[in-house]
Design a protein around this motif. Structure first.
Motif, mmCIF file in Angstrom:
data_model
loop_
_atom_site.group_PDB
_atom_site.id
_atom_site.type_symbol
_atom_site.label_atom_id
_atom_site.label_comp_id
_atom_site.label_asym_id
_atom_site.label_seq_id
_atom_site.Cartn_x
_atom_site.Cartn_y
_atom_site.Cartn_z
ATOM 1 N N ILE A 34 -23.575 -11.628 8.936
ATOM 2 C CA ILE A 34 -23.331 -13.067 8.777
ATOM 3 C C ILE A 34 -21.928 -13.253 8.213
ATOM 4 C CG2 ILE A 34 -24.096 -15.195 7.677
ATOM 5 C CD1 ILE A 34 -26.846 -13.734 7.277
ATOM 6 N N THR A 35 -21.126 -14.066 8.888
ATOM 7 C CA THR A 35 -19.803 -14.421 8.376
ATOM 8 C C THR A 35 -19.783 -15.897 8.021
ATOM 9 O OG1 THR A 35 -18.594 -12.720 9.604
ATOM 10 C CG2 THR A 35 -17.345 -14.651 8.913
ATOM 11 N N HIS A 36 -19.421 -16.187 6.795
ATOM 12 C CA HIS A 36 -19.220 -17.561 6.342
ATOM 13 C C HIS A 36 -17.729 -17.877 6.466
ATOM 14 C CE1 HIS A 36 -23.278 -17.633 4.558
ATOM 15 N NE2 HIS A 36 -23.020 -16.390 4.213
ATOM 16 N N PHE A 37 -17.425 -19.086 6.921
ATOM 17 C CA PHE A 37 -16.020 -19.490 7.080
ATOM 18 C C PHE A 37 -15.833 -20.840 6.394
ATOM 19 C CE2 PHE A 37 -12.391 -18.500 10.193
ATOM 20 C CZ PHE A 37 -11.443 -19.111 9.391
ATOM 21 N N ALA A 38 -14.814 -20.929 5.529
ATOM 22 C CA ALA A 38 -14.516 -22.172 4.809
ATOM 23 C C ALA A 38 -13.018 -22.323 4.656
ATOM 24 C CB ALA A 38 -15.197 -22.188 3.448
ATOM 25 N N GLN A 39 -12.597 -23.531 4.337
ATOM 26 C CA GLN A 39 -11.172 -23.788 4.159
ATOM 27 C C GLN A 39 -10.612 -22.996 2.989
ATOM 28 O OE1 GLN A 39 -10.175 -27.870 3.402
ATOM 29 N NE2 GLN A 39 -7.989 -27.555 3.732
ATOM 30 N N GLY A 40 -11.313 -22.999 1.876
ATOM 31 C CA GLY A 40 -10.835 -22.308 0.685
ATOM 32 C C GLY A 40 -11.974 -22.044 -0.261
ATOM 33 N N LEU A 41 -11.641 -21.709 -1.474
ATOM 34 C CA LEU A 41 -12.639 -21.292 -2.458
ATOM 35 C C LEU A 41 -12.630 -22.253 -3.647
ATOM 36 C CD1 LEU A 41 -11.915 -17.475 -2.215
ATOM 37 C CD2 LEU A 41 -13.894 -18.698 -1.312
ATOM 38 N N TRP A 42 -12.809 -23.527 -3.318
ATOM 39 C CA TRP A 42 -12.772 -24.557 -4.347
ATOM 40 C C TRP A 42 -14.189 -24.889 -4.815
ATOM 41 C CZ3 TRP A 42 -8.101 -25.201 -6.117
ATOM 42 C CH2 TRP A 42 -7.036 -24.840 -5.286
ATOM 43 N N HIS A 60 -30.207 -6.807 2.427
ATOM 44 C CA HIS A 60 -30.056 -5.960 3.611
ATOM 45 C C HIS A 60 -29.173 -6.610 4.671
ATOM 46 C CE1 HIS A 60 -33.830 -8.306 4.584
ATOM 47 N NE2 HIS A 60 -33.168 -8.483 5.699
ATOM 48 N N HIS A 61 -28.817 -7.891 4.515
ATOM 49 C CA HIS A 61 -27.828 -8.499 5.395
ATOM 50 C C HIS A 61 -26.426 -8.058 4.991
ATOM 51 C CE1 HIS A 61 -30.910 -10.829 7.183
ATOM 52 N NE2 HIS A 61 -31.036 -11.717 6.210
ATOM 53 N N ARG A 62 -25.533 -8.053 5.974
ATOM 54 C CA ARG A 62 -24.121 -7.781 5.682
ATOM 55 C C ARG A 62 -23.391 -9.114 5.751
ATOM 56 N NH1 ARG A 62 -19.897 -4.604 5.265
ATOM 57 N NH2 ARG A 62 -18.152 -4.587 6.724
ATOM 58 N N GLN A 63 -22.974 -9.625 4.611
ATOM 59 C CA GLN A 63 -22.319 -10.927 4.555
ATOM 60 C C GLN A 63 -20.813 -10.760 4.343
ATOM 61 O OE1 GLN A 63 -24.497 -14.452 2.888
ATOM 62 N NE2 GLN A 63 -25.348 -12.873 1.564
ATOM 63 N N LEU A 64 -20.039 -11.474 5.141
ATOM 64 C CA LEU A 64 -18.591 -11.485 5.047
ATOM 65 C C LEU A 64 -18.123 -12.919 4.832
ATOM 66 C CD1 LEU A 64 -17.902 -9.151 8.102
ATOM 67 C CD2 LEU A 64 -18.036 -8.485 5.696
ATOM 68 N N LEU A 65 -16.919 -13.065 4.322
ATOM 69 C CA LEU A 65 -16.384 -14.385 4.018
ATOM 70 C C LEU A 65 -14.973 -14.493 4.566
ATOM 71 C CD1 LEU A 65 -16.359 -17.143 2.615
ATOM 72 C CD2 LEU A 65 -15.733 -15.970 0.487
ATOM 73 N N ALA A 66 -14.746 -15.475 5.438
ATOM 74 C CA ALA A 66 -13.420 -15.767 5.970
ATOM 75 C C ALA A 66 -12.964 -17.120 5.455
ATOM 76 C CB ALA A 66 -13.446 -15.766 7.500
ATOM 77 N N GLU A 71 -7.588 -19.120 -1.873
ATOM 78 C CA GLU A 71 -7.224 -19.729 -3.149
ATOM 79 C C GLU A 71 -8.379 -20.570 -3.659
ATOM 80 O OE1 GLU A 71 -3.814 -22.067 -2.334
ATOM 81 O OE2 GLU A 71 -2.562 -20.380 -1.689
ATOM 82 N N GLY A 72 -8.410 -20.748 -4.974
ATOM 83 C CA GLY A 72 -9.417 -21.605 -5.575
ATOM 84 C C GLY A 72 -10.189 -20.891 -6.663
ATOM 85 N N PRO A 73 -10.813 -21.661 -7.550
ATOM 86 C CA PRO A 73 -11.500 -21.086 -8.715
ATOM 87 C C PRO A 73 -12.725 -20.249 -8.372
ATOM 88 C CG PRO A 73 -11.883 -23.452 -8.561
ATOM 89 C CD PRO A 73 -10.831 -23.135 -7.558
ATOM 90 N N LEU A 74 -13.262 -20.366 -7.142
ATOM 91 C CA LEU A 74 -14.434 -19.570 -6.774
ATOM 92 C C LEU A 74 -14.065 -18.173 -6.287
ATOM 93 C CD1 LEU A 74 -16.620 -22.217 -4.904
ATOM 94 C CD2 LEU A 74 -16.904 -21.352 -7.232
ATOM 95 N N ARG A 75 -12.779 -17.891 -6.162
ATOM 96 C CA ARG A 75 -12.369 -16.573 -5.667
ATOM 97 C C ARG A 75 -12.889 -15.462 -6.573
ATOM 98 N NH1 ARG A 75 -6.145 -14.566 -4.380
ATOM 99 N NH2 ARG A 75 -6.635 -12.367 -4.049
ATOM 100 N N GLU A 76 -12.719 -15.637 -7.876
ATOM 101 C CA GLU A 76 -13.199 -14.623 -8.815
ATOM 102 C C GLU A 76 -14.710 -14.456 -8.712
ATOM 103 O OE1 GLU A 76 -13.297 -13.790 -13.657
ATOM 104 O OE2 GLU A 76 -11.999 -15.363 -12.820
ATOM 105 N N THR A 77 -15.424 -15.561 -8.511
ATOM 106 C CA THR A 77 -16.881 -15.496 -8.411
ATOM 107 C C THR A 77 -17.321 -14.673 -7.216
ATOM 108 O OG1 THR A 77 -17.082 -17.683 -9.439
ATOM 109 C CG2 THR A 77 -18.990 -16.868 -8.193
ATOM 110 N N VAL A 78 -16.744 -14.936 -6.034
ATOM 111 C CA VAL A 78 -17.187 -14.200 -4.844
ATOM 112 C C VAL A 78 -16.770 -12.735 -4.920
ATOM 113 C CG1 VAL A 78 -17.188 -16.280 -3.423
ATOM 114 C CG2 VAL A 78 -15.157 -14.830 -3.444
ATOM 115 N N GLU A 79 -15.640 -12.456 -5.545
ATOM 116 C CA GLU A 79 -15.236 -11.054 -5.682
ATOM 117 C C GLU A 79 -16.168 -10.312 -6.626
ATOM 118 O OE1 GLU A 79 -11.107 -11.071 -6.723
ATOM 119 O OE2 GLU A 79 -10.450 -11.518 -4.661
ATOM 120 N N ARG A 80 -16.688 -11.004 -7.649
ATOM 121 C CA ARG A 80 -17.681 -10.364 -8.524
ATOM 122 C C ARG A 80 -18.969 -10.061 -7.776
ATOM 123 N NH1 ARG A 80 -16.261 -14.184 -12.644
ATOM 124 N NH2 ARG A 80 -18.193 -15.299 -12.205
#
Length: 401
Positions: A34-42, A60-66, A71-80
């Protein structure tokens, strides 16, 4: 650009899956890419719902984010969570000469063999969906504001409608959105699923108990109104609240207003507040990570835009138990039960907004009752586990077995 490998870390966190209220999902479900796609990480309704899916879908799913902008304050959250965002930035010059971001994303899709592409907002849809359609990828598209407002140009509205019709399935956040997609855009009803926003009440309460991260303006015992939202889109209409405040202060001279959020409209709004003589009663707090704690110090929350989107700010106010005064647009009447869980006013009407704010301040018992109903509704109906489960069911249903 760094592309993920098979050994890239998987998301971690709570991984709860229950049966949907409408569709039973047999366990274990088929593992998906599953790939999620969004403008940014706000930090917004879109961003927080996307993070909830990254955190909560079965591991067991492989999730990716495009993203278009990493940029945005949620970047640290998704990297964690173990998810490294992949950026497909579209520079201004590229928009004129062609669509290299879409071309690059198409090559990546072919190489990655994605099962489901979930597009979460309009800017990312304009880049991602043409590429996905050429590849033949299953596309799930969020539509939170079914008919773009008059402030958006005609070409953009036409492009969004075309993309929506060519998505495999559309996720709407309210029945109002579903109805408008069918009635005004001609979408077949069977290609739309209504999945209300999922709200993580436990995490919200933990954040509220953590308290303020930095001080608030000294307002003593004055009643506080709070508006939370990025000052980006003219449709948010923060200026209507400023004009309403002039009238509210005739009845409650000490009332204060907190504007939480940041965006390009902020300087204009600050200038307007000064011109209206509100400098002593309006406070622009900028972006805050402690919104739950800020809300806990307010008397009334306000949403005064002409479109709703997936309004995290409204849900946070309801979860706090605050009485909400909101415009009767989109899905707000559903969330507020036609006013039983708050006050509804016509959009672009500072006079009606002021009248409702005065009612909420003059009748604290009625305000507390409506706030309590709102909080109960969030806890009962907008459960984040249910939202995750409904998305999982949809993904599985769209793929051949």
């Amino acid at each position: 650009m760094r592309w993920p490998s098979e050994n890239s870390p998987r998301p971690t966190g709570f991984h709860l899956l229950t049966q949907s209220r409408e569709l039973a999902l047999p366990l274990p479900a088929r593992p998906l890419r599953i790939t999620h796609f969004a403008q940014g990480l706000w930090a917004s309704g879109v961003g927080d719902q996307m993070v909830a899916l990254l955190r909560g879908l079965p591991r067991h799913h492989r999730q990716l984010l495009a993203v278009l902008e990493n940029e945005g304050p949620l970047r640290e959250t998704v990297e964690r969570l173990g998810v490294m965002p992949l950026e497909f930035r579209q520079h201004r010059a590229q928009r004129v000469k062609g669509e290299p971001a879409a071309d690059t994303f198409e090559a990546w899709l072919r190489a990655t063999r994605v099962d489901v592409l979930h597009v979460h907002d309009t800017p990312s849809a304009l880049v991602a969906m043409p590429a996905a359609l050429r590849v033949g990828c299953v596309v799930v598209m969020d539509r939170m504001s079914p008919v773009p407002g008059p402030d958006q140009d005609r070409t953009r509205r036409a492009a969004l409608r075309w993309l929506t019709r060519h998505a495999r399935h559309v996720v709407a956040d309210t029945e109002a959105t579903r109805h408008q997609l069918v009635a005004e855009e001609g979408m077949p009803d069977h290609r739309i699923s209504v999945i209300p926003a999922g709200f993580d009440l436990e995490r919200f309460e933990l954040a509220a108990r953590a308290g303020l991260q930095r001080p608030l303006p000294p307002v003593l015992a004055a009643p506080v109104l709070v508006h939370v939202g990025g000052m980006v889109d003219p449709s948010s209409r923060e200026e209507d609240l400023l004009h309403a405040l002039v009238q509210v202060r005739q009845r409650f001279p000490a009332v204060q207003a907190f504007f939480v959020g940041e965006g390009p409209r902020r300087p204009m709004l600050e200038q307007q507040a000064r011109e209206l003589g509100l400098s002593s009663g309006v406070h622009f707090l900028g972006y805050r990570v402690d919104v739950p704690a800020v809300l806990a110090r307010a008397r009334v929350a306000v949403r005064c835009g002409t479109t709703t989107g997936r309004s995290l700010a409204l849900l946070e106010a309801m979860a706090t138990g605050l009485p909400v005064v909101a415009t009767a647009v989109g899905g707000f009447p559903e969330l507020l039960a036609q006013g039983e869980r708050g006050w509804l006013v016509p959009p672009k009407s500072p006079e009606a907004l002021a009248e409702a704010l005065v009612q909420a301040l003059e009748d604290p018992k009625q305000a507390a009752l409506r706030g309590a109903r709102a909080r109960s509704f969030v806890a009962r109906e907008l459960n984040v586990t249910r939202m995750i489960s409904d998305h999982e069911t949809l993904y599985q249903r769209l793929l051949p077995h």
